[in-house]
Design a protein around this motif. Structure first.
Motif, PDB file in Angstrom:
ATOM      1  N   ASP A  83      44.235  25.774  40.058  1.00 49.58           N
ATOM      2  CA  ASP A  83      44.762  24.639  39.298  1.00 49.58           C
ATOM      3  C   ASP A  83      44.394  24.849  37.835  1.00 49.58           C
ATOM      4  O   ASP A  83      43.234  25.155  37.507  1.00 49.58           O
ATOM      5  CB  ASP A  83      44.160  23.328  39.805  1.00 49.58           C
ATOM      6  N   GLU A 104      43.883  22.867  35.466  1.00 51.72           N
ATOM      7  CA  GLU A 104      42.858  21.946  34.955  1.00 51.72           C
ATOM      8  C   GLU A 104      41.446  22.387  35.339  1.00 51.72           C
ATOM      9  O   GLU A 104      40.466  21.930  34.747  1.00 51.72           O
ATOM     10  CB  GLU A 104      43.108  20.533  35.467  1.00 51.72           C
ATOM     11  N   ASP A 105      41.324  23.298  36.310  1.00 50.21           N
ATOM     12  CA  ASP A 105      40.005  23.770  36.744  1.00 50.21           C
ATOM     13  C   ASP A 105      39.546  25.016  36.002  1.00 50.21           C
ATOM     14  O   ASP A 105      38.371  25.382  36.053  1.00 50.21           O
ATOM     15  CB  ASP A 105      40.012  24.064  38.247  1.00 50.21           C
ATOM     16  N   ASN A 125      51.655  23.300  37.179  1.00 48.39           N
ATOM     17  CA  ASN A 125      50.255  22.898  37.024  1.00 48.39           C
ATOM     18  C   ASN A 125      49.260  23.818  37.715  1.00 48.39           C
ATOM     19  O   ASN A 125      48.055  23.563  37.685  1.00 48.39           O
ATOM     20  CB  ASN A 125      50.055  21.474  37.562  1.00 48.39           C
ATOM     21  N   TYR A 126      49.755  24.883  38.315  1.00 50.23           N
ATOM     22  CA  TYR A 126      48.854  25.797  39.030  1.00 50.23           C
ATOM     23  C   TYR A 126      49.504  27.169  39.157  1.00 50.23           C
ATOM     24  O   TYR A 126      50.688  27.365  38.843  1.00 50.23           O
ATOM     25  CB  TYR A 126      48.515  25.246  40.421  1.00 50.23           C
ATOM     26  N   LYS A 157      44.947  30.038  44.975  1.00 48.03           N
ATOM     27  CA  LYS A 157      45.505  29.017  44.106  1.00 48.03           C
ATOM     28  C   LYS A 157      44.491  28.623  43.036  1.00 48.03           C
ATOM     29  O   LYS A 157      43.332  28.327  43.332  1.00 48.03           O
ATOM     30  CB  LYS A 157      45.903  27.781  44.918  1.00 48.03           C
ATOM     31  N   THR A 213      35.840  29.153  36.498  1.00 48.78           N
ATOM     32  CA  THR A 213      36.034  27.745  36.829  1.00 48.78           C
ATOM     33  C   THR A 213      34.657  27.136  37.051  1.00 48.78           C
ATOM     34  O   THR A 213      33.933  27.563  37.948  1.00 48.78           O
ATOM     35  CB  THR A 213      36.879  27.581  38.099  1.00 48.78           C
TER      36      THR A 213
END
Length: 230
Positions: A143, A145-146, A129-130, A141, A161
């Protein structure tokens, strides 16, 4: 030294002799030659190569049709006497350079260096997921989803992002290879999008809220596959 496998796709015997002679001087390639479209299809179907030299005009066929038929090709250097064909190669990701015939030795060496250095060892650690991706000498890092989208930035990339962009040490070609394809899709030579962030599309653009990103010509045929994930 283990030699790299090189395929010359060319229908001119003079051009084959010239290119083959110059490549043999470098002593780094195991060279194969396909003299027409069907031979090239056979070679590409049955073997793997580190580098391809491709003539665009192969009798009544276009060398670019091979690129469309085999989407997972190694770096390609196009050779042609017609510089107008260079425009057709610009948005094709696997094509790294265009050399006008007759091939000049100094120009050839520069092109080979560019092609073989294209896929570098990843500066990233990819998890489910990252990802940790290098920025300068540090790793940051991200993520998944970002991330909204990724933009090519020379040999680097910009990761966007929200309203922030970060320059990372990876090329967009490398990020396309290492990031999960169910989440990230290439839509243009210069752009990768996070599929979950797409808010709209039309025949020439992808929208992420107020951001409009172009769909590259060579990626249009894959856009229906992308839409299934939106």
């Amino acid at each position: 030294m283990i030699k790299k496998k090189c395929l010359i796709i060319e229908d001119s015997e003079i051009a084959i002799v010239n290119l083959n002679m110059q490549l043999e001087k470098l002593s780094i390639f195991d060279i194969s030659v396909a003299r027409n479209y069907n031979q090239a299809r056979s070679f590409l179907s049955n073997d793997k190569y580190d580098l391809i030299f491709l003539d665009i005009k192969l009798h009544d066929n276009s060398g670019l049709d091979l690129v469309n038929e085999f989407p997972k090709l190694p770096p390609i250097i196009v050779t042609s006497s017609n510089v107008e064909f260079a425009i057709d190669t610009y948005e094709i990701n696997s094509i790294v350079d265009f050399i006008k015939k007759p091939v000049n030795e100094e120009r050839l060496i520069k092109s080979i260096d560019k092609a073989l250095n294209r896929h570098q060892t990843s500066n990233s650690m990819i998890e489910k997921n990252y990802a940790f991706i290098k920025i300068g000498r540090q790793a940051m890092k991200f993520d998944f989803e970002d991330i909204d989208f990724i933009n090519a930035f020379g040999i680097y990339s910009k990761i966007y992002t929200e309203n922030k962009s970060t320059v990372v040490n990876e090329s967009i070609a490398t990020l396309e290879e290492v990031l999960p394809s169910k989440i990230f899709r290439r839509i243009h030579k210069s752009y990768i999008v996070n599929v979950s962030k797409v808010t709209g599309y039309d025949h020439k653009s992808i929208f992420i809220n107020d951001v409009v990103l172009p769909i590259g010509f060579s990626y249009k045929k894959n856009i229906n596959e992308l839409i299934q994930f939106i």
